[in-house]
Write a protein that holds these residues in place. Structure first.
Motif, PDB file in Angstrom:
ATOM      1  N   GLU A  34      -8.427   3.569   4.363  1.00  0.00           N
ATOM      2  CA  GLU A  34      -7.791   3.063   5.577  1.00  0.00           C
ATOM      3  C   GLU A  34      -8.769   2.224   6.391  1.00  0.00           C
ATOM      4  N   VAL A  51     -11.134   3.864  12.706  1.00  0.00           N
ATOM      5  CA  VAL A  51      -9.894   3.274  12.181  1.00  0.00           C
ATOM      6  C   VAL A  51      -9.024   2.763  13.318  1.00  0.00           C
ATOM      7  N   THR A  60      -0.441   4.039   1.178  1.00  0.00           N
ATOM      8  CA  THR A  60      -0.929   4.839   2.290  1.00  0.00           C
ATOM      9  C   THR A  60      -0.154   4.491   3.548  1.00  0.00           C
ATOM     10  N   ILE A  71      -0.341   3.221   6.607  1.00  0.00           N
ATOM     11  CA  ILE A  71      -1.109   2.443   7.576  1.00  0.00           C
ATOM     12  C   ILE A  71      -0.130   1.663   8.443  1.00  0.00           C
ATOM     13  N   ARG A 129      -7.947  -1.055  13.841  1.00  0.00           N
ATOM     14  CA  ARG A 129      -6.533  -1.410  13.856  1.00  0.00           C
ATOM     15  C   ARG A 129      -6.194  -2.257  15.081  1.00  0.00           C
ATOM     16  N   GLU A 154      -8.495  -1.958   6.898  1.00  0.00           N
ATOM     17  CA  GLU A 154      -8.427  -2.579   8.230  1.00  0.00           C
ATOM     18  C   GLU A 154      -9.584  -3.552   8.440  1.00  0.00           C
ATOM     19  N   THR A 185       0.839  -1.203   0.000  1.00  0.00           N
ATOM     20  CA  THR A 185       0.000   0.000   0.000  1.00  0.00           C
ATOM     21  C   THR A 185       0.865   1.239   0.000  1.00  0.00           C
TER      22      THR A 185
END
Length: 519
Positions: free
Chosen positions: A142, A101, A56, A58, A105, A146, A54
């Protein structure tokens, strides 16, 4: 349906015990190959620890994920994490998205950090409907990533835990579409691959909900990680026993070209997943086999077989070769022509595998050779004159039973010409005499003594060739010397009528009252 049967059976007499059921056997091989994948360091289901590629930012928590904790503590934390997720979803104030998020996570972290993640606890705490809610359209990547990651690891659990994902499947399938970001689509494909790996019932659910086409389209680009995940998920989705999905996949625009391109240019890891797709296509669908053999797929498989030392790759490559050769007459008659470079290369590559230290490669290579040997007399002569013969004879005498049985089919097929009509097989005298005088009889008598009905029948068939074909009564003396009479007499009162009659007739005909009188 007729066009979806798995194979055109080989007609060589020595293969008669299994020749008439070749199609069914290849289907059974395809269905049971999941077990072989586990033996080859593959898992039908895969736990996601490190996440997909990815761009992004994360957090993956690499240092934290592998820490082992007491199961009771882990379960307690998981219950709390699901409760926090429920509260975060209900929260409507400032920072609501980030709050969700963060809760996702934490749950993902708990489901990823143990070899036996607390899946049951997560499900009982109500995680599935909450995670499905987090997959709603319009959510940030995101959050989607997840949530899909959590579902991926839940789907890697026990059968009843995988089935718990049923309410979330439509959303997972929707997010592998072209409008999703690549990381989200890949993670959802991973979750669906785990679901498909559970069994035929869930595979049919996924197919009925439209999972096959978007997964197939994910396999088309040159994006290594994404293609690898999509190919693995597809191999789980089409593995049968129903051939319909395999036939549907091969008809998707661009799939054949993508398979060839990835096998030609990709690294071993990606080529391995593509090869498993070919295994199931060629095992289950004659439509797929007919299409594939008219491309340069065979050449690509042989190149991989010759150049790679990766056990994980060589196993599906060998199985694909065997399926294509067993399943399509065109392959044997038009492509594997003695004297052609590809044919010589195949025999050479298979000999390399026979000489491998890995038993699964030896067994698969012998299986492929047995299908080549079930072809024309020219194919039999090709094997007879190759470097494979001393390896085959050594394996027939010393290898474990499962390898010995496959090797016996090769040796037996090389010794008989294709039968015409329903008459008995015609011997290839030179081949038979050479093999017998090299000591192969003992290996076949070992098969006669085995508890395996198919192997015992094969052993008796070969002994009949020896007794009928060897000159000057040499066959009778060899069989007696290796205690073959005793091996056959054990069938005198055997419950299997076919074996009983075969053995009794051989003993009566060749070792009756007149045997040894002249001496």
């Amino acid at each position: 349906m007729a066009d979806e049967s798995a194979a055109t059976p080989k007609s060589d007499p020595i293969k008669n015990p299994v020749g008439n059921t070749a199609a069914q056997k290849r289907k059974q091989n395809a269905v049971s190959v999941g077990k072989e994948r586990r033996e080859a360091l593959f898992r039908t289901k895969r736990l996601c620890r490190a996440g997909v590629s990815t761009d992004t930012d994360i957090p993956i928590d690499d240092n934290d994920m592998m820490i082992e904790e007491e199961q009771s503590i882990l379960e307690s934390q998981t219950t709390s994490a699901v409760q926090e997720l429920n509260l975060a979803i209900s929260f409507q104030g400032k920072g609501a998205v980030q709050k969700k998020v963060n809760a996702l996570r934490e749950l993902r972290r708990l489901l990823s950090k143990s070899e036996f993640p607390p899946v049951e606890t997560a499900i009982k705490s109500g995680a599935i409907p909450l995670l499905a809610q987090c997959l709603s359209f319009g959510s940030q990547d995101e959050q989607l990533l997840e949530a899909a990651w959590c579902l991926t690891n839940i789907a890697a659990g026990k059968p009843e835990e995988t089935r718990a994902l049923l309410p979330a499947l439509p959303l997972l399938i929707a997010h592998i579409g072209e409008k999703s970001s690549v990381p989200v689509a890949e993670q959802c494909a991973w979750a669906l691959g785990n679901v498909a790996g559970e069994g035929d019932e869930l595979r049919q659910v996924l197919i009925s909900q439209g999972a096959l086409l978007p997964l197939a389209k994910m396999m088309l680009p040159n994006k290594g990680s994404t293609v690898r995940t999509a190919a693995w998920a597809l191999s789980n989705l089409i593995k049968g026993p129903d051939p319909k999905a395999a036939t549907e996949l091969i008809k998707v625009d661009g799939v054949v070209e993508a398979i060839l391109r990835h096998l030609r240019k990709s690294d071993d890891e990606l080529a391995t997943e593509i090869a498993w797709v070919v295994v199931y296509l060629s095992a289950l669908s004659t439509v797929a086999t007919t299409i594939l053999v008219k491309t340069d797929l065979l050449q690509l498989l042989v190149q991989r077989l010759s150049s790679s030392n990766s056990l994980q790759l060589l196993i599906p490559v060998l199985r694909s070769l065997g399926n294509l050769i067993a399943g399509d007459v065109y392959t044997t008659n038009a492509i594997l022509v003695p004297g052609h470079e590809i044919t010589d290369n195949i025999i050479r590559a298979l000999s390399k595998c026979l000489n491998s230290e890995h038993r699964v490669l030896k067994k698969e290579a012998a299986w492929v050779l047995s299908n080549i040997a079930a072809g024309s007399v020219a194919h039999k002569q090709l094997i007879y004159k190759s470097e494979a013969v001393p390896l085959l004879l050594q394996l027939l005498l010393t290898a474990p039973f499962d390898i010995k049985k496959e090797v016996a089919y090769v040796v037996g097929n090389v010794c008989v010409a294709p039968a015409e009509g329903s008459g008995r097989s015609t011997l290839i005298f030179d081949h038979l005499v050479s093999f017998v005088r090299s000591g192969c009889v003992r290996g076949f008598i070992d098969l006669v003594r085995s508890a395996d009905i198919e192997a015992a029948r094969l052993g008796l068939q070969f002994l009949e060739l020896v007794l009928r074909g060897m000159p000057n009564g040499e066959g009778q003396k060899l069989v007696e010397r290796e205690d073959g009479i005793d091996a056959m007499e054990r069938f005198q009162f055997h419950e299997n009528e076919d074996l009983r009659n075969m053995a009794n007739q051989l003993v009566d005909k060749y070792f009756g009252e007149d045997y040894g009188v002249d001496e």
